[in-house]
Design an enzyme around this catalytic site. Structure first.
Site, PDB file in Angstrom:
ATOM      1  N   GLU A  44       0.091  -1.207   5.678  1.00 58.45           N
ATOM      2  CA  GLU A  44       1.156  -0.771   6.585  1.00 58.45           C
ATOM      3  C   GLU A  44       1.037   0.709   6.890  1.00 58.45           C
ATOM      4  O   GLU A  44       1.300   1.146   8.013  1.00 58.45           O
ATOM      5  CB  GLU A  44       2.521  -1.078   5.964  1.00 58.45           C
ATOM      6  CG  GLU A  44       3.706  -0.883   6.906  1.00 58.45           C
ATOM      7  CD  GLU A  44       4.328   0.515   6.868  1.00 58.45           C
ATOM      8  OE1 GLU A  44       5.241   0.772   7.665  1.00 58.45           O
ATOM      9  OE2 GLU A  44       3.882   1.348   6.043  1.00 58.45           O
ATOM     10  N   ASP A  58       0.824  -1.209   0.000  1.00 59.61           N
ATOM     11  CA  ASP A  58       0.000   0.000   0.000  1.00 59.61           C
ATOM     12  C   ASP A  58       0.857   1.257   0.000  1.00 59.61           C
ATOM     13  O   ASP A  58       2.029   1.229   0.370  1.00 59.61           O
ATOM     14  CB  ASP A  58      -0.959   0.008   1.192  1.00 59.61           C
ATOM     15  CG  ASP A  58      -0.252   0.120   2.537  1.00 59.61           C
ATOM     16  OD1 ASP A  58       0.744  -0.610   2.737  1.00 59.61           O
ATOM     17  OD2 ASP A  58      -0.694   0.916   3.392  1.00 59.61           O
TER      18      ASP A  58
END
EC number: 3.4.11.4
Length: 415
Positions: free
Chosen positions: A180, A85
């Site tokens: 994350e 991400d």
């Protein structure tokens, strides 16, 4: 060992960067955005094409894969991990990576918004990369080197190991995580399925950096309860929770204990969000320090600030709730010095001087360390994170690929 190797890390990175994988801090789903799985599915496909037959994506968007051992030694299983991400701080839609070949050391003006200039004066590390090939975005988005540089490096290293059986190594596990950037990256990792003994996140910055220490972190929420009244007849009745919340924030130190006034090993209290009404207003804080025991002192200070402000507002009340977020991975890594030592040796074999550094932030490696997988953080080359100024050197990424391969070799040699 890499003299004639045709790296794929740059082409992989450019391919991955164009896939929008932005996570959403306001979402309660997991992953917080389904589009993160678009990259995860591609990674599984490419791992299968390398001959890594057990590569899979689970229902949460985690990618697990194994590079099989090719040695008779009993080598600890190590894991390399990166997140797919990208941050919500800048747009991740329509990323157009641009390669600036043989960078001349000056400012880089980005073509799609020429007001966005990556200044070599403001980014001294960039100035040191003169002669490298630099990848940037086009000026309207972030680049996504955090952490698609790490993803691409692990993928290129996996390709190298699968095609160079002369490099002896134990079983290597690959883990790619979602979310994350919103602090939930390893929330649903299946540690039994991962089945690794030691790990490394590929999510660091400048060439050679090796991070075995990070902030310990708590979240805190102050909820202020006021008294609502019709504003036309509010005299002596209305107590504004919004104004009290503003006073609490204003009462925090102006010359310290904040991100904008601290550096190195200094901790801080940082208000990150205020929301509410006259009757009820919430302030969210993040509290950080390398010394875990200092978090309690910071939280006690915040409570004193809150109580002192409330003393001036009879009839109002407030609560403070603290939530543990993550802890300094050094508390775990100090028990396994070989993990960091082997990484430093691998970096040296790649022809780079290791730079022991501390992270003024968090990492998947911190939480993994406390979940039973001691896990320091290794450089990827990603710089100017979460912004339109983000950049990465192809040569730095190639050195990270080498480091992964050498690290697998070091563990086998020392088994």
């Amino acid at each position: 060992m890499f003299t004639n190797y045709q790296y794929t890390v740059d082409t992989r990175f450019i391919r991955y960067a164009q896939i929008d994988t932005q996570s959403d801090p306001q979402s309660t789903s997991f992953p917080t955005t389904e589009k993160q799985k678009d990259l995860s599915r591609l990674l599984v496909k490419e791992l299968h094409e390398m001959g890594i037959t057990d590569a899979e994506m689970d229902e949460h968007g985690y990618v697990y894969a194994t590079i099989p051992a090719n040695t008779d030694k009993q080598v600890p299983v190590i894991c390399f991990c990166s997140h797919v991400d990208t941050s919500s701080d800048s747009s991740g839609t329509g990323v157009k990576p641009i390669v600036h070949r043989n960078y001349d050391g000056g400012d880089i003006v980005l073509p799609d918004d020429q007001t966005v200039v990556i200044s070599s004066r403001e980014h001294p590390y960039l100035a040191s990369k003169k002669g490298d090939d630099i990848i940037t975005a086009s000026g309207t988005t972030l680049l996504g080197a955090d952490d698609k540089a790490g993803v691409a490096e692990i993928m290129d290293a996996a390709s190298y190991l699968m095609t160079h059986p002369e490099v002896k190594h134990g079983a290597i596990r690959i883990l790619f995580t979602p979310d994350e950037e919103v602090g939930r990256g390893v929330e649903k990792v299946d540690m039994k399925k991962l089945a690794a003994q030691f790990g490394y996140t590929m999510d660091g910055g400048e060439l050679g950096s090796l991070e075995d220490e990070n902030f310990s972190a708590d979240g805190a929420k102050i909820t202020v309860y006021g008294v609502s009244a019709h504003p036309g007849a509010a005299k002596g009745k209305l107590i504004s929770a919004i104004k009290i919340a503003g006073e609490i924030v204003d009462a925090l130190p102006k010359d310290g204990l904040s991100p904008e006034t601290t550096e190195d090993r200094d901790g801080f209290i940082h208000p990150v969000r205020i929301s509410g009404t006259v009757e009820k207003t919430e302030i969210d804080f993040i509290i950080r320090d390398f010394d875990t025991s200092s978090l309690e002192a910071h939280e006690s200070f915040l409570r004193r600030v809150m109580d002192k402000v409330l003393d001036h507002h009879p009839g109002a009340r407030a609560t403070l709730k603290v939530t543990e977020q993550y802890r300094n991975m050094k508390e775990v890594l100090d028990q396994y010095p070989q993990v960091t030592a082997n990484a430093a040796e691998a970096i040296r074999r790649a022809g780079v001087q290791p730079l022991k550094m501390s992270i003024r932030g968090g990492t998947d490696g911190s939480r993994l360390s406390f979940m039973g997988l001691p896990c320091p953080n290794i450089f990827t080359g990603e710089m100017a994170l979460h912004s339109k100024h983000e950049y990465v050197s192809i040569q730095d990424m190639q050195k990270a690929v080498q480091t992964i391969v050498y690290l697998a070799q070091v563990w086998e040699e020392k088994a």
